[in-house]
Design a protein around this motif. Structure first.
Motif, short mmCIF file in Angstrom:
data_model
loop_
_atom_site.label_atom_id
_atom_site.label_comp_id
_atom_site.label_asym_id
_atom_site.label_seq_id
_atom_site.Cartn_x
_atom_site.Cartn_y
_atom_site.Cartn_z
N TYR A 168 -8.84 7.29 -7.74
CA TYR A 168 -10.10 6.57 -7.61
C TYR A 168 -10.10 5.52 -6.49
O TYR A 168 -11.13 4.89 -6.23
N MET A 169 -9.00 5.35 -5.79
CA MET A 169 -8.95 4.33 -4.75
C MET A 169 -9.93 4.58 -3.60
O MET A 169 -10.45 3.64 -3.01
N PRO A 170 -10.25 5.83 -3.23
CA PRO A 170 -11.24 6.03 -2.16
C PRO A 170 -12.67 5.69 -2.56
O PRO A 170 -13.56 5.60 -1.71
N GLU A 171 -12.93 5.48 -3.86
CA GLU A 171 -14.28 5.19 -4.31
C GLU A 171 -14.69 3.75 -3.96
O GLU A 171 -13.85 2.85 -3.94
N ASP A 172 -15.98 3.56 -3.74
CA ASP A 172 -16.48 2.23 -3.38
C ASP A 172 -16.61 1.31 -4.59
O ASP A 172 -16.35 0.11 -4.50
#
Length: 245
Positions: A168-172
């Motif tokens: 989930y790190m690429p999510e804003d």
């Protein structure tokens, strides 16, 4: 509408003959096979699989691994000794979990929004323990370092937990909003710098995070500040923690 043709006597006779033919052929095959002489199996390609074939004489056994080479020896002791030390001039955080520097599954799961879900996932991955430290420095900078250790069973818990965090790190909304940068020498580690968080009436919020997994341990490092955090800042922290593992 097409009608289904009823099954007549001729059809039943042909079907019965077919079944009898199959049964008769099968019985004949078994009879022929039973009358044949037994065929010996080929010899094993590797008959001697035991190693060593004979016990080594006394005094010839290999020396045990040193604590430096045997990672299990290092990580079975007090895991807090492998945490990054507090920098000179920094103030230890007054958070309750930092005072002892270690915790169990329940206290660790509470650090997540979906603590019930995380409790179940971590338990399934054979969560063992976690240790952590945190400090404040340079007026408004706060740093947190945690090492999460899992059992050595059939599930690679540390890798599973790390993969879940990476996902989930690429999510804003929940993540950093980017793919981060690879942490060299770690295998799968990455470090991230988040987008600035601005709210009316508050100082801007800056954040960075580093994650990596080494054996049965996952390391999780966070940095918060009211001033920009460079990629170098979080990368150096991660590299130093990686060296200690």
């Amino acid at each position: 509408m097409r009608r289904v043709r009823p099954r007549g006597r001729t059809t039943l006779i042909i079907a019965a003959a077919a079944v009898l033919g199959i049964v008769g052929g099968t019985a004949t095959g078994y009879t022929v096979q039973a009358e044949r002489p037994p065929t010996p199996l080929p010899a094993l390609a590797q008959p001697g699989l035991a190693y060593p074939a004979k016990a080594l004489p006394e005094g010839k056994e290999p020396a045990p691994l040193s604590a430096r080479d045997d990672r299990r020896v290092r990580t079975d002791g007090d895991l807090r000794k492998l945490l990054l030390p507090k920098p000179a001039g920094a103030r230890a955080s007054d958070e309750e979990w930092v005072k002892d520097g270690r915790g169990d599954l329940t206290s660790y799961a509470r650090g997540y929004d979906s603590e019930g879900y995380m409790f179940g996932e971590l338990a399934a991955w054979d969560f063992r323990r976690f240790v952590g430290t945190a400090w404040e420095q340079d007026a408004n900078r706060w740093v947190s370092v945690r090492l999460v250790q899992f059992g050595s069973g059939p599930v690679a818990g540390a890798a599973e937990h790390a993969d879940g965090q990476y996902s989930y790190m690429p999510e804003d909304e929940d993540g950093a909003g980017n793919n981060g940068d690879a942490l060299k020498g770690s295998g799968n580690g990455r470090y991230y710098v988040y987008k600035v968080d601005r709210k009316a009436g508050y100082l801007p919020g800056y954040r960075a995070r580093a994650l990596f997994q080494r054996g049965d341990i996952m390391a999780d490092i966070h940095v918060f500040d009211t001033k920009p955090i460079s990629k170098k800042d979080i990368r150096v922290l991660a590299e130093r923690q990686l060296e200690r593992l």
